[in-house]
Design an enzyme around this catalytic site. Structure first.
Site, PDB file in Angstrom:
ATOM      1  N   GLU A 142      35.761  40.742  39.257  1.00  0.00           N
ATOM      2  CA  GLU A 142      35.485  41.675  38.486  1.00  0.00           C
ATOM      3  C   GLU A 142      34.222  41.811  37.649  1.00  0.00           C
ATOM      4  OE1 GLU A 142      39.375  44.352  38.509  1.00  0.00           O
ATOM      5  OE2 GLU A 142      39.142  43.365  36.809  1.00  0.00           O
ATOM      6  N   GLU A 168      39.348  42.890  29.730  1.00  0.00           N
ATOM      7  CA  GLU A 168      39.550  43.709  28.707  1.00  0.00           C
ATOM      8  C   GLU A 168      40.204  42.869  27.850  1.00  0.00           C
ATOM      9  OE1 GLU A 168      41.070  47.154  30.811  1.00  0.00           O
ATOM     10  OE2 GLU A 168      39.201  47.620  31.397  1.00  0.00           O
ATOM     11  N   SER A 206      35.429  50.031  39.526  1.00  0.00           N
ATOM     12  CA  SER A 206      34.777  51.172  39.929  1.00  0.00           C
ATOM     13  C   SER A 206      35.202  51.403  41.644  1.00  0.00           C
ATOM     14  CB  SER A 206      33.536  51.513  39.730  1.00  0.00           C
ATOM     15  OG  SER A 206      33.398  51.413  38.323  1.00  0.00           O
ATOM     16  N   GLY A 250      35.239  50.535  35.183  1.00  0.00           N
ATOM     17  CA  GLY A 250      35.158  51.889  34.346  1.00  0.00           C
ATOM     18  C   GLY A 250      34.014  52.437  34.097  1.00  0.00           C
ATOM     19  N   LYS A 263      46.561  50.049  33.352  1.00  0.00           N
ATOM     20  CA  LYS A 263      46.097  49.702  31.954  1.00  0.00           C
ATOM     21  C   LYS A 263      46.974  50.409  30.996  1.00  0.00           C
ATOM     22  CE  LYS A 263      41.637  48.950  34.002  1.00  0.00           C
ATOM     23  NZ  LYS A 263      40.132  49.004  33.868  1.00  0.00           N
ATOM     24  N   HIS A 316      42.277  39.426  32.699  1.00  0.00           N
ATOM     25  CA  HIS A 316      41.346  40.724  32.696  1.00  0.00           C
ATOM     26  C   HIS A 316      40.341  40.592  31.700  1.00  0.00           C
ATOM     27  CE1 HIS A 316      40.277  44.690  32.935  1.00  0.00           C
ATOM     28  NE2 HIS A 316      40.674  44.718  34.197  1.00  0.00           N
ATOM     29  N   ASN A 367      46.108  48.735  38.806  1.00  0.00           N
ATOM     30  CA  ASN A 367      45.995  48.294  37.182  1.00  0.00           C
ATOM     31  C   ASN A 367      46.151  49.458  36.305  1.00  0.00           C
ATOM     32  OD1 ASN A 367      45.823  47.369  34.762  1.00  0.00           O
ATOM     33  ND2 ASN A 367      43.826  46.210  35.104  1.00  0.00           N
TER      34      ASN A 367
HETATM   35  P1  PGA Z   1      38.317  50.375  37.283  1.00  0.00           P
HETATM   36  O1  PGA Z   1      39.060  49.116  36.531  1.00  0.00           O
HETATM   37  O2  PGA Z   1      38.671  50.445  38.699  1.00  0.00           O
HETATM   38  O3  PGA Z   1      38.582  51.404  36.625  1.00  0.00           O
HETATM   39  O4  PGA Z   1      36.767  50.115  37.343  1.00  0.00           O
HETATM   40  C1  PGA Z   1      39.126  47.952  37.241  1.00  0.00           C
HETATM   41  C2  PGA Z   1      39.996  47.062  36.773  1.00  0.00           C
HETATM   42  O5  PGA Z   1      39.534  46.844  35.436  1.00  0.00           O
HETATM   43  O6  PGA Z   1      40.807  46.282  37.124  1.00  0.00           O
END
Ligand code: PGA
Length: 266
Positions: free
Chosen positions: A167, A95, A214, A173, A11, A93, A9
């Site tokens: 997640e 976010e 992460s 992140g 982003k 997601h 992903n």
């Molecule tokens: P990250 O993001 O690996 O940077 O923690 C994972 C995600 O949001 O799918």
């Protein structure tokens, strides 16, 4: 046997000028049997990534889709517009739940659109830190699943190759991950929700559940050591070819081990 999946992903990172080269580099560094690879770049980079990955056995996904096919929805992108550009889509997601206030009901509509349009959905679920600390993580995730899956035909979801990504929001992140044991317990709870609450019975066992939050090449083996976990949805580390190479290599080892345990070849 469920497939092993590493989904990137990206982003809101990369541009049309650099995304193709990054995708091609990742593709050449991750040629391992037994692992499904998916790259989900920003919409504006889909064409470049598709072209760079042509003939490379690595799929392209979108990070979102609108639930209508066309109309007066400024700034939105429909499944019809993704045809020929993407074959997978990330939905729900955290976010987007946080920043665009996407509800479980809306995510459910997007899910229906994805499956009727031939897009393979990765449905994201996960709890906030306060929800985990107050012992409500399983309940929160079960509510997200029931909300998004209400009224959906199990057959249609299974035919679409429906994937779930667990997640935990506090792990995204942040450099902080769930423990592999907690992630596996949640994967079990997710399948139990599908099986019992949603009436899927044994079919819940065929749904791949990924862990996200992460994930790196250094920690992915811990998650893949859990039989309930079938891969990763990866953000930050998915922009680094070395990291992608390490994660896909790890998934390939797992794929071989799981195939051997079942007397098959990965
Ligand atoms: P990250 O993001 O690996 O940077 O923690 C994972 C995600 O949001 O799918």
């Amino acid at each position: 046997m469920r497939p092993l999946i590493i989904a990137a992903n990206w982003k809101m990172n990369t541009t049309p000028a650099d995304a193709g080269e990054l995708a091609a580099t990742i593709a050449s560094r991750t040629e391992e049997p037994g692992v499904i690879r998916v790259i989900c770049p920003p919409y504006v980079c889909l064409a470049a990534v598709r072209d760079a990955l042509a003939g490379k056995n690595i799929s392209v996904g979108a990070q979102n889709v609108h639930h209508e096919l066309a109309g007066a929805y400024t700034g939105e992108i429909s499944a019809a517009q993704l045809a020929g550009l993407a074959t997978w889509v990330i939905l729900g997601h955290s976010e987007r739940r946080r920043d665009q206030l996407e509800s479980d009901e809306l995510i459910g509509k997007k899910l229906a659109r994805a499956i009727s349009s031939g897009l393979r959905p990765i449905l994201c679920v996960g709890e906030l830190l306060a929800e985990r600390e107050s012992g409500r993580a399983v309940e929160v995730v079960a509510t997200q699943l029931r909300g998004a899956l209400a009224g959906k035909e199990m057959e249609a979801l299974l035919n679409a190759g429906f994937v779930i990504a667990y997640e935990p929001v506090w792990a995204i992140g942040t450099g902080r991950t769930a423990s592999a044991a907690d992630a596996a317990a949640m994967a079990d709870a997710i399948r139990a929700t599908l099986s019992a609450d949603l009436g899927w019975g044994d079919s819940a066992e065929v749904v791949p559940v990924l862990y996200g939050g992460s994930v790196t090449s250094a920690n992915i083996a811990d998650f893949l050591a859990e039989p309930a976990i079938d891969g990763g949805l990866v953000g930050g580390a998915s922009l680094k070819p070395d990291e992608m190479a390490g994660m896909v290599a790890s998934a390939a080892v797992t794929a071989r081990a799981r195939a051997a345990a079942e007397g098959k070849t990965a």
